[in-house]
Motif scaffolding. Structure first.
Motif, short mmCIF file in Angstrom:
data_model
loop_
_atom_site.label_atom_id
_atom_site.label_comp_id
_atom_site.label_asym_id
_atom_site.label_seq_id
_atom_site.Cartn_x
_atom_site.Cartn_y
_atom_site.Cartn_z
N CYS A 88 4.94 -3.33 12.21
CA CYS A 88 5.53 -2.26 11.41
C CYS A 88 4.37 -1.54 10.74
CB CYS A 88 6.50 -2.83 10.38
SG CYS A 88 7.33 -1.58 9.39
N ALA A 89 3.91 -0.47 11.39
CA ALA A 89 2.59 0.10 11.07
C ALA A 89 2.66 1.22 10.05
CB ALA A 89 1.94 0.60 12.35
N CYS A 90 3.42 1.01 8.99
CA CYS A 90 3.58 2.10 8.03
C CYS A 90 2.33 2.37 7.21
CB CYS A 90 4.75 1.82 7.10
SG CYS A 90 4.69 0.21 6.30
N CYS A 91 1.66 1.32 6.75
CA CYS A 91 0.58 1.51 5.78
C CYS A 91 -0.66 2.21 6.33
CB CYS A 91 0.20 0.17 5.15
SG CYS A 91 1.53 -0.56 4.16
N PRO A 92 -1.19 1.83 7.51
CA PRO A 92 -2.41 2.51 7.97
C PRO A 92 -2.26 4.02 8.13
CG PRO A 92 -2.13 0.44 9.13
CD PRO A 92 -0.87 0.67 8.35
N ILE A 119 -6.55 2.35 -2.73
CA ILE A 119 -7.66 2.30 -1.78
C ILE A 119 -8.08 0.88 -1.43
CG2 ILE A 119 -8.57 4.59 -2.22
CD1 ILE A 119 -10.68 3.33 -4.04
N SER A 120 -7.56 -0.12 -2.15
CA SER A 120 -7.80 -1.49 -1.69
C SER A 120 -7.08 -1.74 -0.37
CB SER A 120 -7.33 -2.50 -2.73
OG SER A 120 -5.92 -2.50 -2.86
N GLY A 121 -6.12 -0.87 -0.02
CA GLY A 121 -5.34 -1.04 1.20
C GLY A 121 -6.11 -0.77 2.48
N VAL A 122 -7.33 -0.23 2.40
CA VAL A 122 -8.13 0.02 3.59
C VAL A 122 -9.55 -0.49 3.34
CG1 VAL A 122 -8.73 2.38 2.85
CG2 VAL A 122 -8.87 1.76 5.28
N SER A 123 -10.16 -1.07 4.35
CA SER A 123 -11.51 -1.61 4.21
C SER A 123 -12.52 -0.48 4.05
CB SER A 123 -11.87 -2.45 5.44
OG SER A 123 -11.96 -1.62 6.59
N ASP A 149 -11.34 0.36 9.15
CA ASP A 149 -10.71 -0.19 10.35
C ASP A 149 -9.92 -1.48 10.10
OD1 ASP A 149 -12.86 -1.79 9.80
OD2 ASP A 149 -13.71 -1.76 11.82
N ARG A 150 -9.72 -1.84 8.84
CA ARG A 150 -8.91 -3.00 8.50
C ARG A 150 -8.01 -2.63 7.33
NH1 ARG A 150 -10.89 -4.26 12.57
NH2 ARG A 150 -11.72 -6.28 13.28
N PHE A 151 -6.79 -3.23 7.29
CA PHE A 151 -5.78 -2.75 6.35
C PHE A 151 -5.03 -3.91 5.68
CE2 PHE A 151 -6.36 0.01 9.99
CZ PHE A 151 -6.71 1.22 9.39
N PHE A 152 -4.69 -3.68 4.43
CA PHE A 152 -3.78 -4.57 3.70
C PHE A 152 -2.39 -3.95 3.69
CE2 PHE A 152 -7.13 -6.68 0.81
CZ PHE A 152 -7.04 -7.87 1.51
N TYR A 153 -1.38 -4.79 3.89
CA TYR A 153 0.01 -4.40 3.63
C TYR A 153 0.30 -4.69 2.16
CZ TYR A 153 4.37 -3.07 5.96
OH TYR A 153 5.48 -2.39 6.39
N THR A 160 0.83 -1.21 0.00
CA THR A 160 0.00 0.00 0.00
C THR A 160 0.86 1.25 0.00
OG1 THR A 160 -1.79 -1.15 1.16
CG2 THR A 160 -1.78 1.26 1.26
N CYS A 161 1.92 1.26 0.79
CA CYS A 161 2.80 2.43 0.85
C CYS A 161 3.50 2.69 -0.48
CB CYS A 161 3.85 2.25 1.94
SG CYS A 161 3.17 2.30 3.59
N ALA A 162 3.78 1.63 -1.22
CA ALA A 162 4.40 1.82 -2.54
C ALA A 162 3.44 2.51 -3.48
CB ALA A 162 4.85 0.48 -3.11
#
Length: 810
Positions: free
Chosen positions: A412-416, A382-386, A390-394, A347-349
């Motif tokens: 390692c909480a970079c994406c949320p 935006i697929s990275g967040v539900s 309240d739910r996340f994909f790395y 997601t961060c990429a």
């Protein structure tokens, strides 16, 4: 490990910066800048989004995601780290990674942007409290990095990644500069959004410390994880202190050659032509390079940026816009190596890719960068967040057998927090301008106040994009004024799936885009992807743009072996996927689709917060015991937008859809193992891999799922089959997962098989030795036993873990 970095191009914005005179001990904030992009963004503070697609997501981000990020930072000890470093609490460093300070900075940035859209006194108070904790934790000379400060206060050793003191492992894993980059971005965002200077002064103090420490003739070193470059540029643009801009350029110029491709230090940055290494680090660095190219008018930087961009887009980008195919380096692989189930696509990429493409657009004014940005934004990002926030994909895969699901949080909480700061900054990507032109880059209902030279111009968009391609734009200049309006005609509306030919539309249709001004039709002849309307504008002028949104079939370049004889379905900017709730028995991966039948579109107001779905005919393919294939009757499958998958629970999903026997994966003929109930000493969703009958090509094959016990080692573990009824077993074989030399799994130290006899587990009697090999099957014949369950015991190596691709019973 991973880090993130979001930067809301608001920082680029010239966002209503106040001209205030402070005492001589403070850096003065000014309104005029020495360096500018050829095209300037219209800041997020000037754009009010009202549409039914993005506005609800921004609201959920404010009400759900940002509070969760704050709560998790308190639970994990990230906040307490600042209290301990300040001397307001006692204890050791609380959280898992030494760079965890960065998550607090990203949360402040996210909340700052969000406060502009949704004023919130409680959130504002929380930010003031966090900023005060940061101020008190900062050391006298400006240094701030709580892991080292706490260690020095306690007389203990810092995290091994930090080394013995400041900057000892700065281009390895300490990420001291990474943390500061995020701080600079957050401080500028907070200042721009609130007008308060409390955080900005902390950042200035830290930047001055960096400037005294690093540079030619000083400490000549570079960050292991890029982002400080972008942060320093933002700080320069807020303060006009050129030392910060020069330092950003230094951190790029000092990089390479002779370093690692993993962090893009293998060559001087201006000599690089390929997208390599860790994708988040890469896109952050490429964004910094675009900054320097524009603000220094440095053609060597821009030339390198364009070459790297072409390498990435023409051979290393997924059809969803995701980048970074490999989980091993969390980054780029060789061109065309784009597996679907093993796709990493962090997601961060995707967020970093948005940053970079927007900067390149600001330099070149070409729509191709916004085309990539839009594809990434509406799909892989935006697929990275539900949908509930309240739910996340790395990683963001393009295919699943059910082993993937979003997580509540990550160590390692970079994406949320990264996606939390991207969403409220989105209004700043919609428009851009020059002295005599306004670019409309993204389509969403909004009202924007734009300063164009001496004129104030209000633009309102009314549209149901991305569900409908009709956009009505009302232009209201304060006075009659002549300027150019540049409307981006997206690549998908110009019969171009993506810049280059990595993906192309299969039908050869040329969509007919129509345009009119005050009811008078105009020719649509895009140049560099934009249609220009140059005229004298009057209040109430109306521009109508209509872009047909028929569903289109997309094919991949023949070099992408994972997508051979398959198609993806696109409608407007959205990619679609088949998902388990919409098919018989939840089986998606065994369908064969009819590419010659008409696709129909349907509005589903109560599905997935309201979406348009696409209906497509398909049949189930099954393997027969004699090795043939049989097919079910044709049925209609409902495709959903890719970004919305996994919001109804984990299960099978596919973006690329087979349309002939060469690419279909038939349901396998039943076997003892496939009909068994699975259990393990450490059950995970990936346990389903061991009897899925998807065979690996080698031990380190990531194409299909695999089960593993990582990070456990030096212990006995087990997996077990329970049968529906008593079975006779005379042979077992297993294929081990081993991701050496860099990963954490190796073939086991030993293994053995037990069968259930009554309530007891009894070792089988083997007719040979247990072998342990890599990249091949280990099999053992046994004296036939009748049993209701079989258990495989696995001894993990002393320093590594072990995994299993497949366990077969005969």
């Amino acid at each position: 490990m991973k880090k993130l970095n979001s930067k809301h191009f608001m920082a680029f914005a010239g966002v209503v910066i106040l001209l205030v005179f402070f005492s001589s001990c403070k850096t003065e904030v000014k309104t005029e800048k020495e360096g500018q992009y050829p095209i300037e963004p219209v800041p997020f503070t000037s754009v009010h989004v009202t549409d039914q697609f993005w506005a609800p997501k921004i609201k959920i981000n404010h009400n759900v995601t940002i509070p969760i990020a704050i709560e998790q930072s308190e639970i994990s000890g990230r906040v307490k780290n600042f209290e301990i470093a300040a001397g307001d609490a006692k204890g050791e460093f609380c959280s898992e990674y030494p760079f965890d300070d960065s998550d607090i900075y990203k949360i402040i940035e996210a909340a700052s942007y969000s406060l502009q859209t949704m004023p919130d006194s409680a959130l504002q108070k929380k930010l003031d409290e966090l900023i005060e904790k940061i101020r008190k934790a900062q050391e006298e000379d400006g240094y701030i990095y709580t892991n080292l400060t706490i260690a020095e206060k306690n007389g203990t050793n810092p995290h091994p990644w930090v080394g013995d003191g400041r900057w000892n492992k700065v281009h390895e894993l300490s990420h001291e500069l990474y943390n500061l980059g995020h701080m600079f971005e957050a401080a500028v965002a907070h200042y721009q959004a609130t007008g308060q200077r409390n955080f900005l002064d902390i950042a200035i103090k830290a930047a001055d410390m960096l400037d005294r420490t690093f540079g030619w003739g000083k400490l000549e070193d570079y960050p292991g994880h890029q982002v400080v470059e972008m942060g320093l540029v933002k700080l320069y643009r807020a303060t006009n202190e050129k030392r910060y801009l020069d330092l950003a350029k230094f951190f790029l110029d000092v990089r390479g050659p002779g370093g690692s491709e993993y962090n893009q230090a293998h060559e001087k940055v201006v000599d690089q032509t390929r997208a390599v290494g860790h994708a988040v680090r890469a896109t952050y660095m490429y964004s910094g390079m675009a900054d320097i190219a524009a603000l220094y008018n440095d053609e060597s930087y821009l030339h390198a940026s364009r070459a790297i961009w072409q390498d990435m887009v023409y051979g290393k980008t997924y059809v969803t816009g995701g980048i970074g195919a490999s989980g091993g380096n969390e980054g780029f692989d060789e061109p065309y190596n784009l597996p679907n189930m093993a796709a990493y696509c962090e997601t961060c990429a995707s967020i970093g890719d948005v940053f970079w493409n927007y900067r390149l657009f600001l330099s070149d004014g070409e729509a191709k960068y916004m085309d990539v940005l839009e594809r990434t934004l509406y799909n892989a990002l935006i697929s990275g967040v539900s949908l509930t926030g309240d739910r996340f994909f790395y990683p963001n895969v393009l295919e699943s057998i059910g082993q993937h699901s979003r997580s509540k949080w990550f160590g390692c909480a970079c994406c949320p927090p990264n996606i939390a700061r991207l969403l409220p900054s989105l209004p700043g990507y919609v428009y851009a301008k020059t002295n005599d032109a306004i670019y409309i880059n993204l389509y969403m209902s909004n009202t924007a106040q734009i300063k164009l030279g001496d004129e104030d111009v209000t633009i309102s968009q009314e549209t149901q994009y991305p569900w409908n391609g009709l956009v009505k734009m009302t232009i209201n200049p304060e006075n009659k004024a002549r300027f150019a309006l540049k409307l981006r005609i997206p690549g998908w509306a110009r019969n171009e799936a993506i810049p280059g030919d990595l993906y192309t539309f299969m039908d050869g249709v040329n969509p007919e885009v129509t345009l009119n001004v005050n009811g008078k039709d105009m020719k649509v002849k895009p140049e560099h992807g934009y249609v220009t309307i140059d005229r004298k504008w009057t209040k109430g002028d109306v521009v109508s743009l209509n872009m047909p949104m028929e569903p289109r079939e997309v094919k991949a370049d023949e070099n992408i072996k994972a997508d051979a004889d398959k198609m993806a379905i696109q409608r407007g900017p959205l990619m679609y996927a088949a998902e388990w709730p919409d098919v018989e028995d939840g089986k998606v991966l065994n369908l064969i689709f009819d590419k010659d039948k008409e696709l129909t579109v349907e509005h589903n107001d109560h599905l997935l917060n309201g979406v348009y779905t696409i209906n497509i005919p398909a049949r189930i393919a099954r393997a027969t015991k004699d090795g043939g294939l049989e097919y079910s009757e044709e049925k209609i499958v409902k495709l959903i937008p890719y970004y919305a998958w996994n919001n109804r629970g984990p299960g099978e999903m596919a973006v690329w859809l087979p349309y002939n026997e060469k690419s279909v994966r038939p349901l396998p003929a039943p076997s003892i193992a496939s009909k068994s109930k699975l259990s393990a000493s450490r059950p995970t969703k990936s346990l389903i891999a061991i009897n899925d009958q998807l065979m690996p090509k080698d031990a380190n094959d990531h194409t299909w799922p695999y089960y593993h016990w990582w990070p456990e080692n030096n212990a006995w573990e087990w997996v077990q089959y329970d049968f529906d009824s008593e079975e006779t077993v005379n042979k077992v074989k297993v294929y081990w997962f081993d991701d050496g030399p860099f990963g954490g799994c190796r073939i086991p130290a030993e293994w053995k098989v037990m069968y259930k006899s009554g309530k007891n587990w009894v070792p089988v009697k083997t007719l040979g030795q247990y072998t342990i090999t890599k990249d091949s099957w280990d099999s053992v014949n046994i004296e036939p036993v009748k049993t209701t369950a079989l258990r495989m015991m696995v001894k993990l190596p002393e320093r590594f873990s072990t995994g299993i691709h497949e366990w077969v019973i005969e």
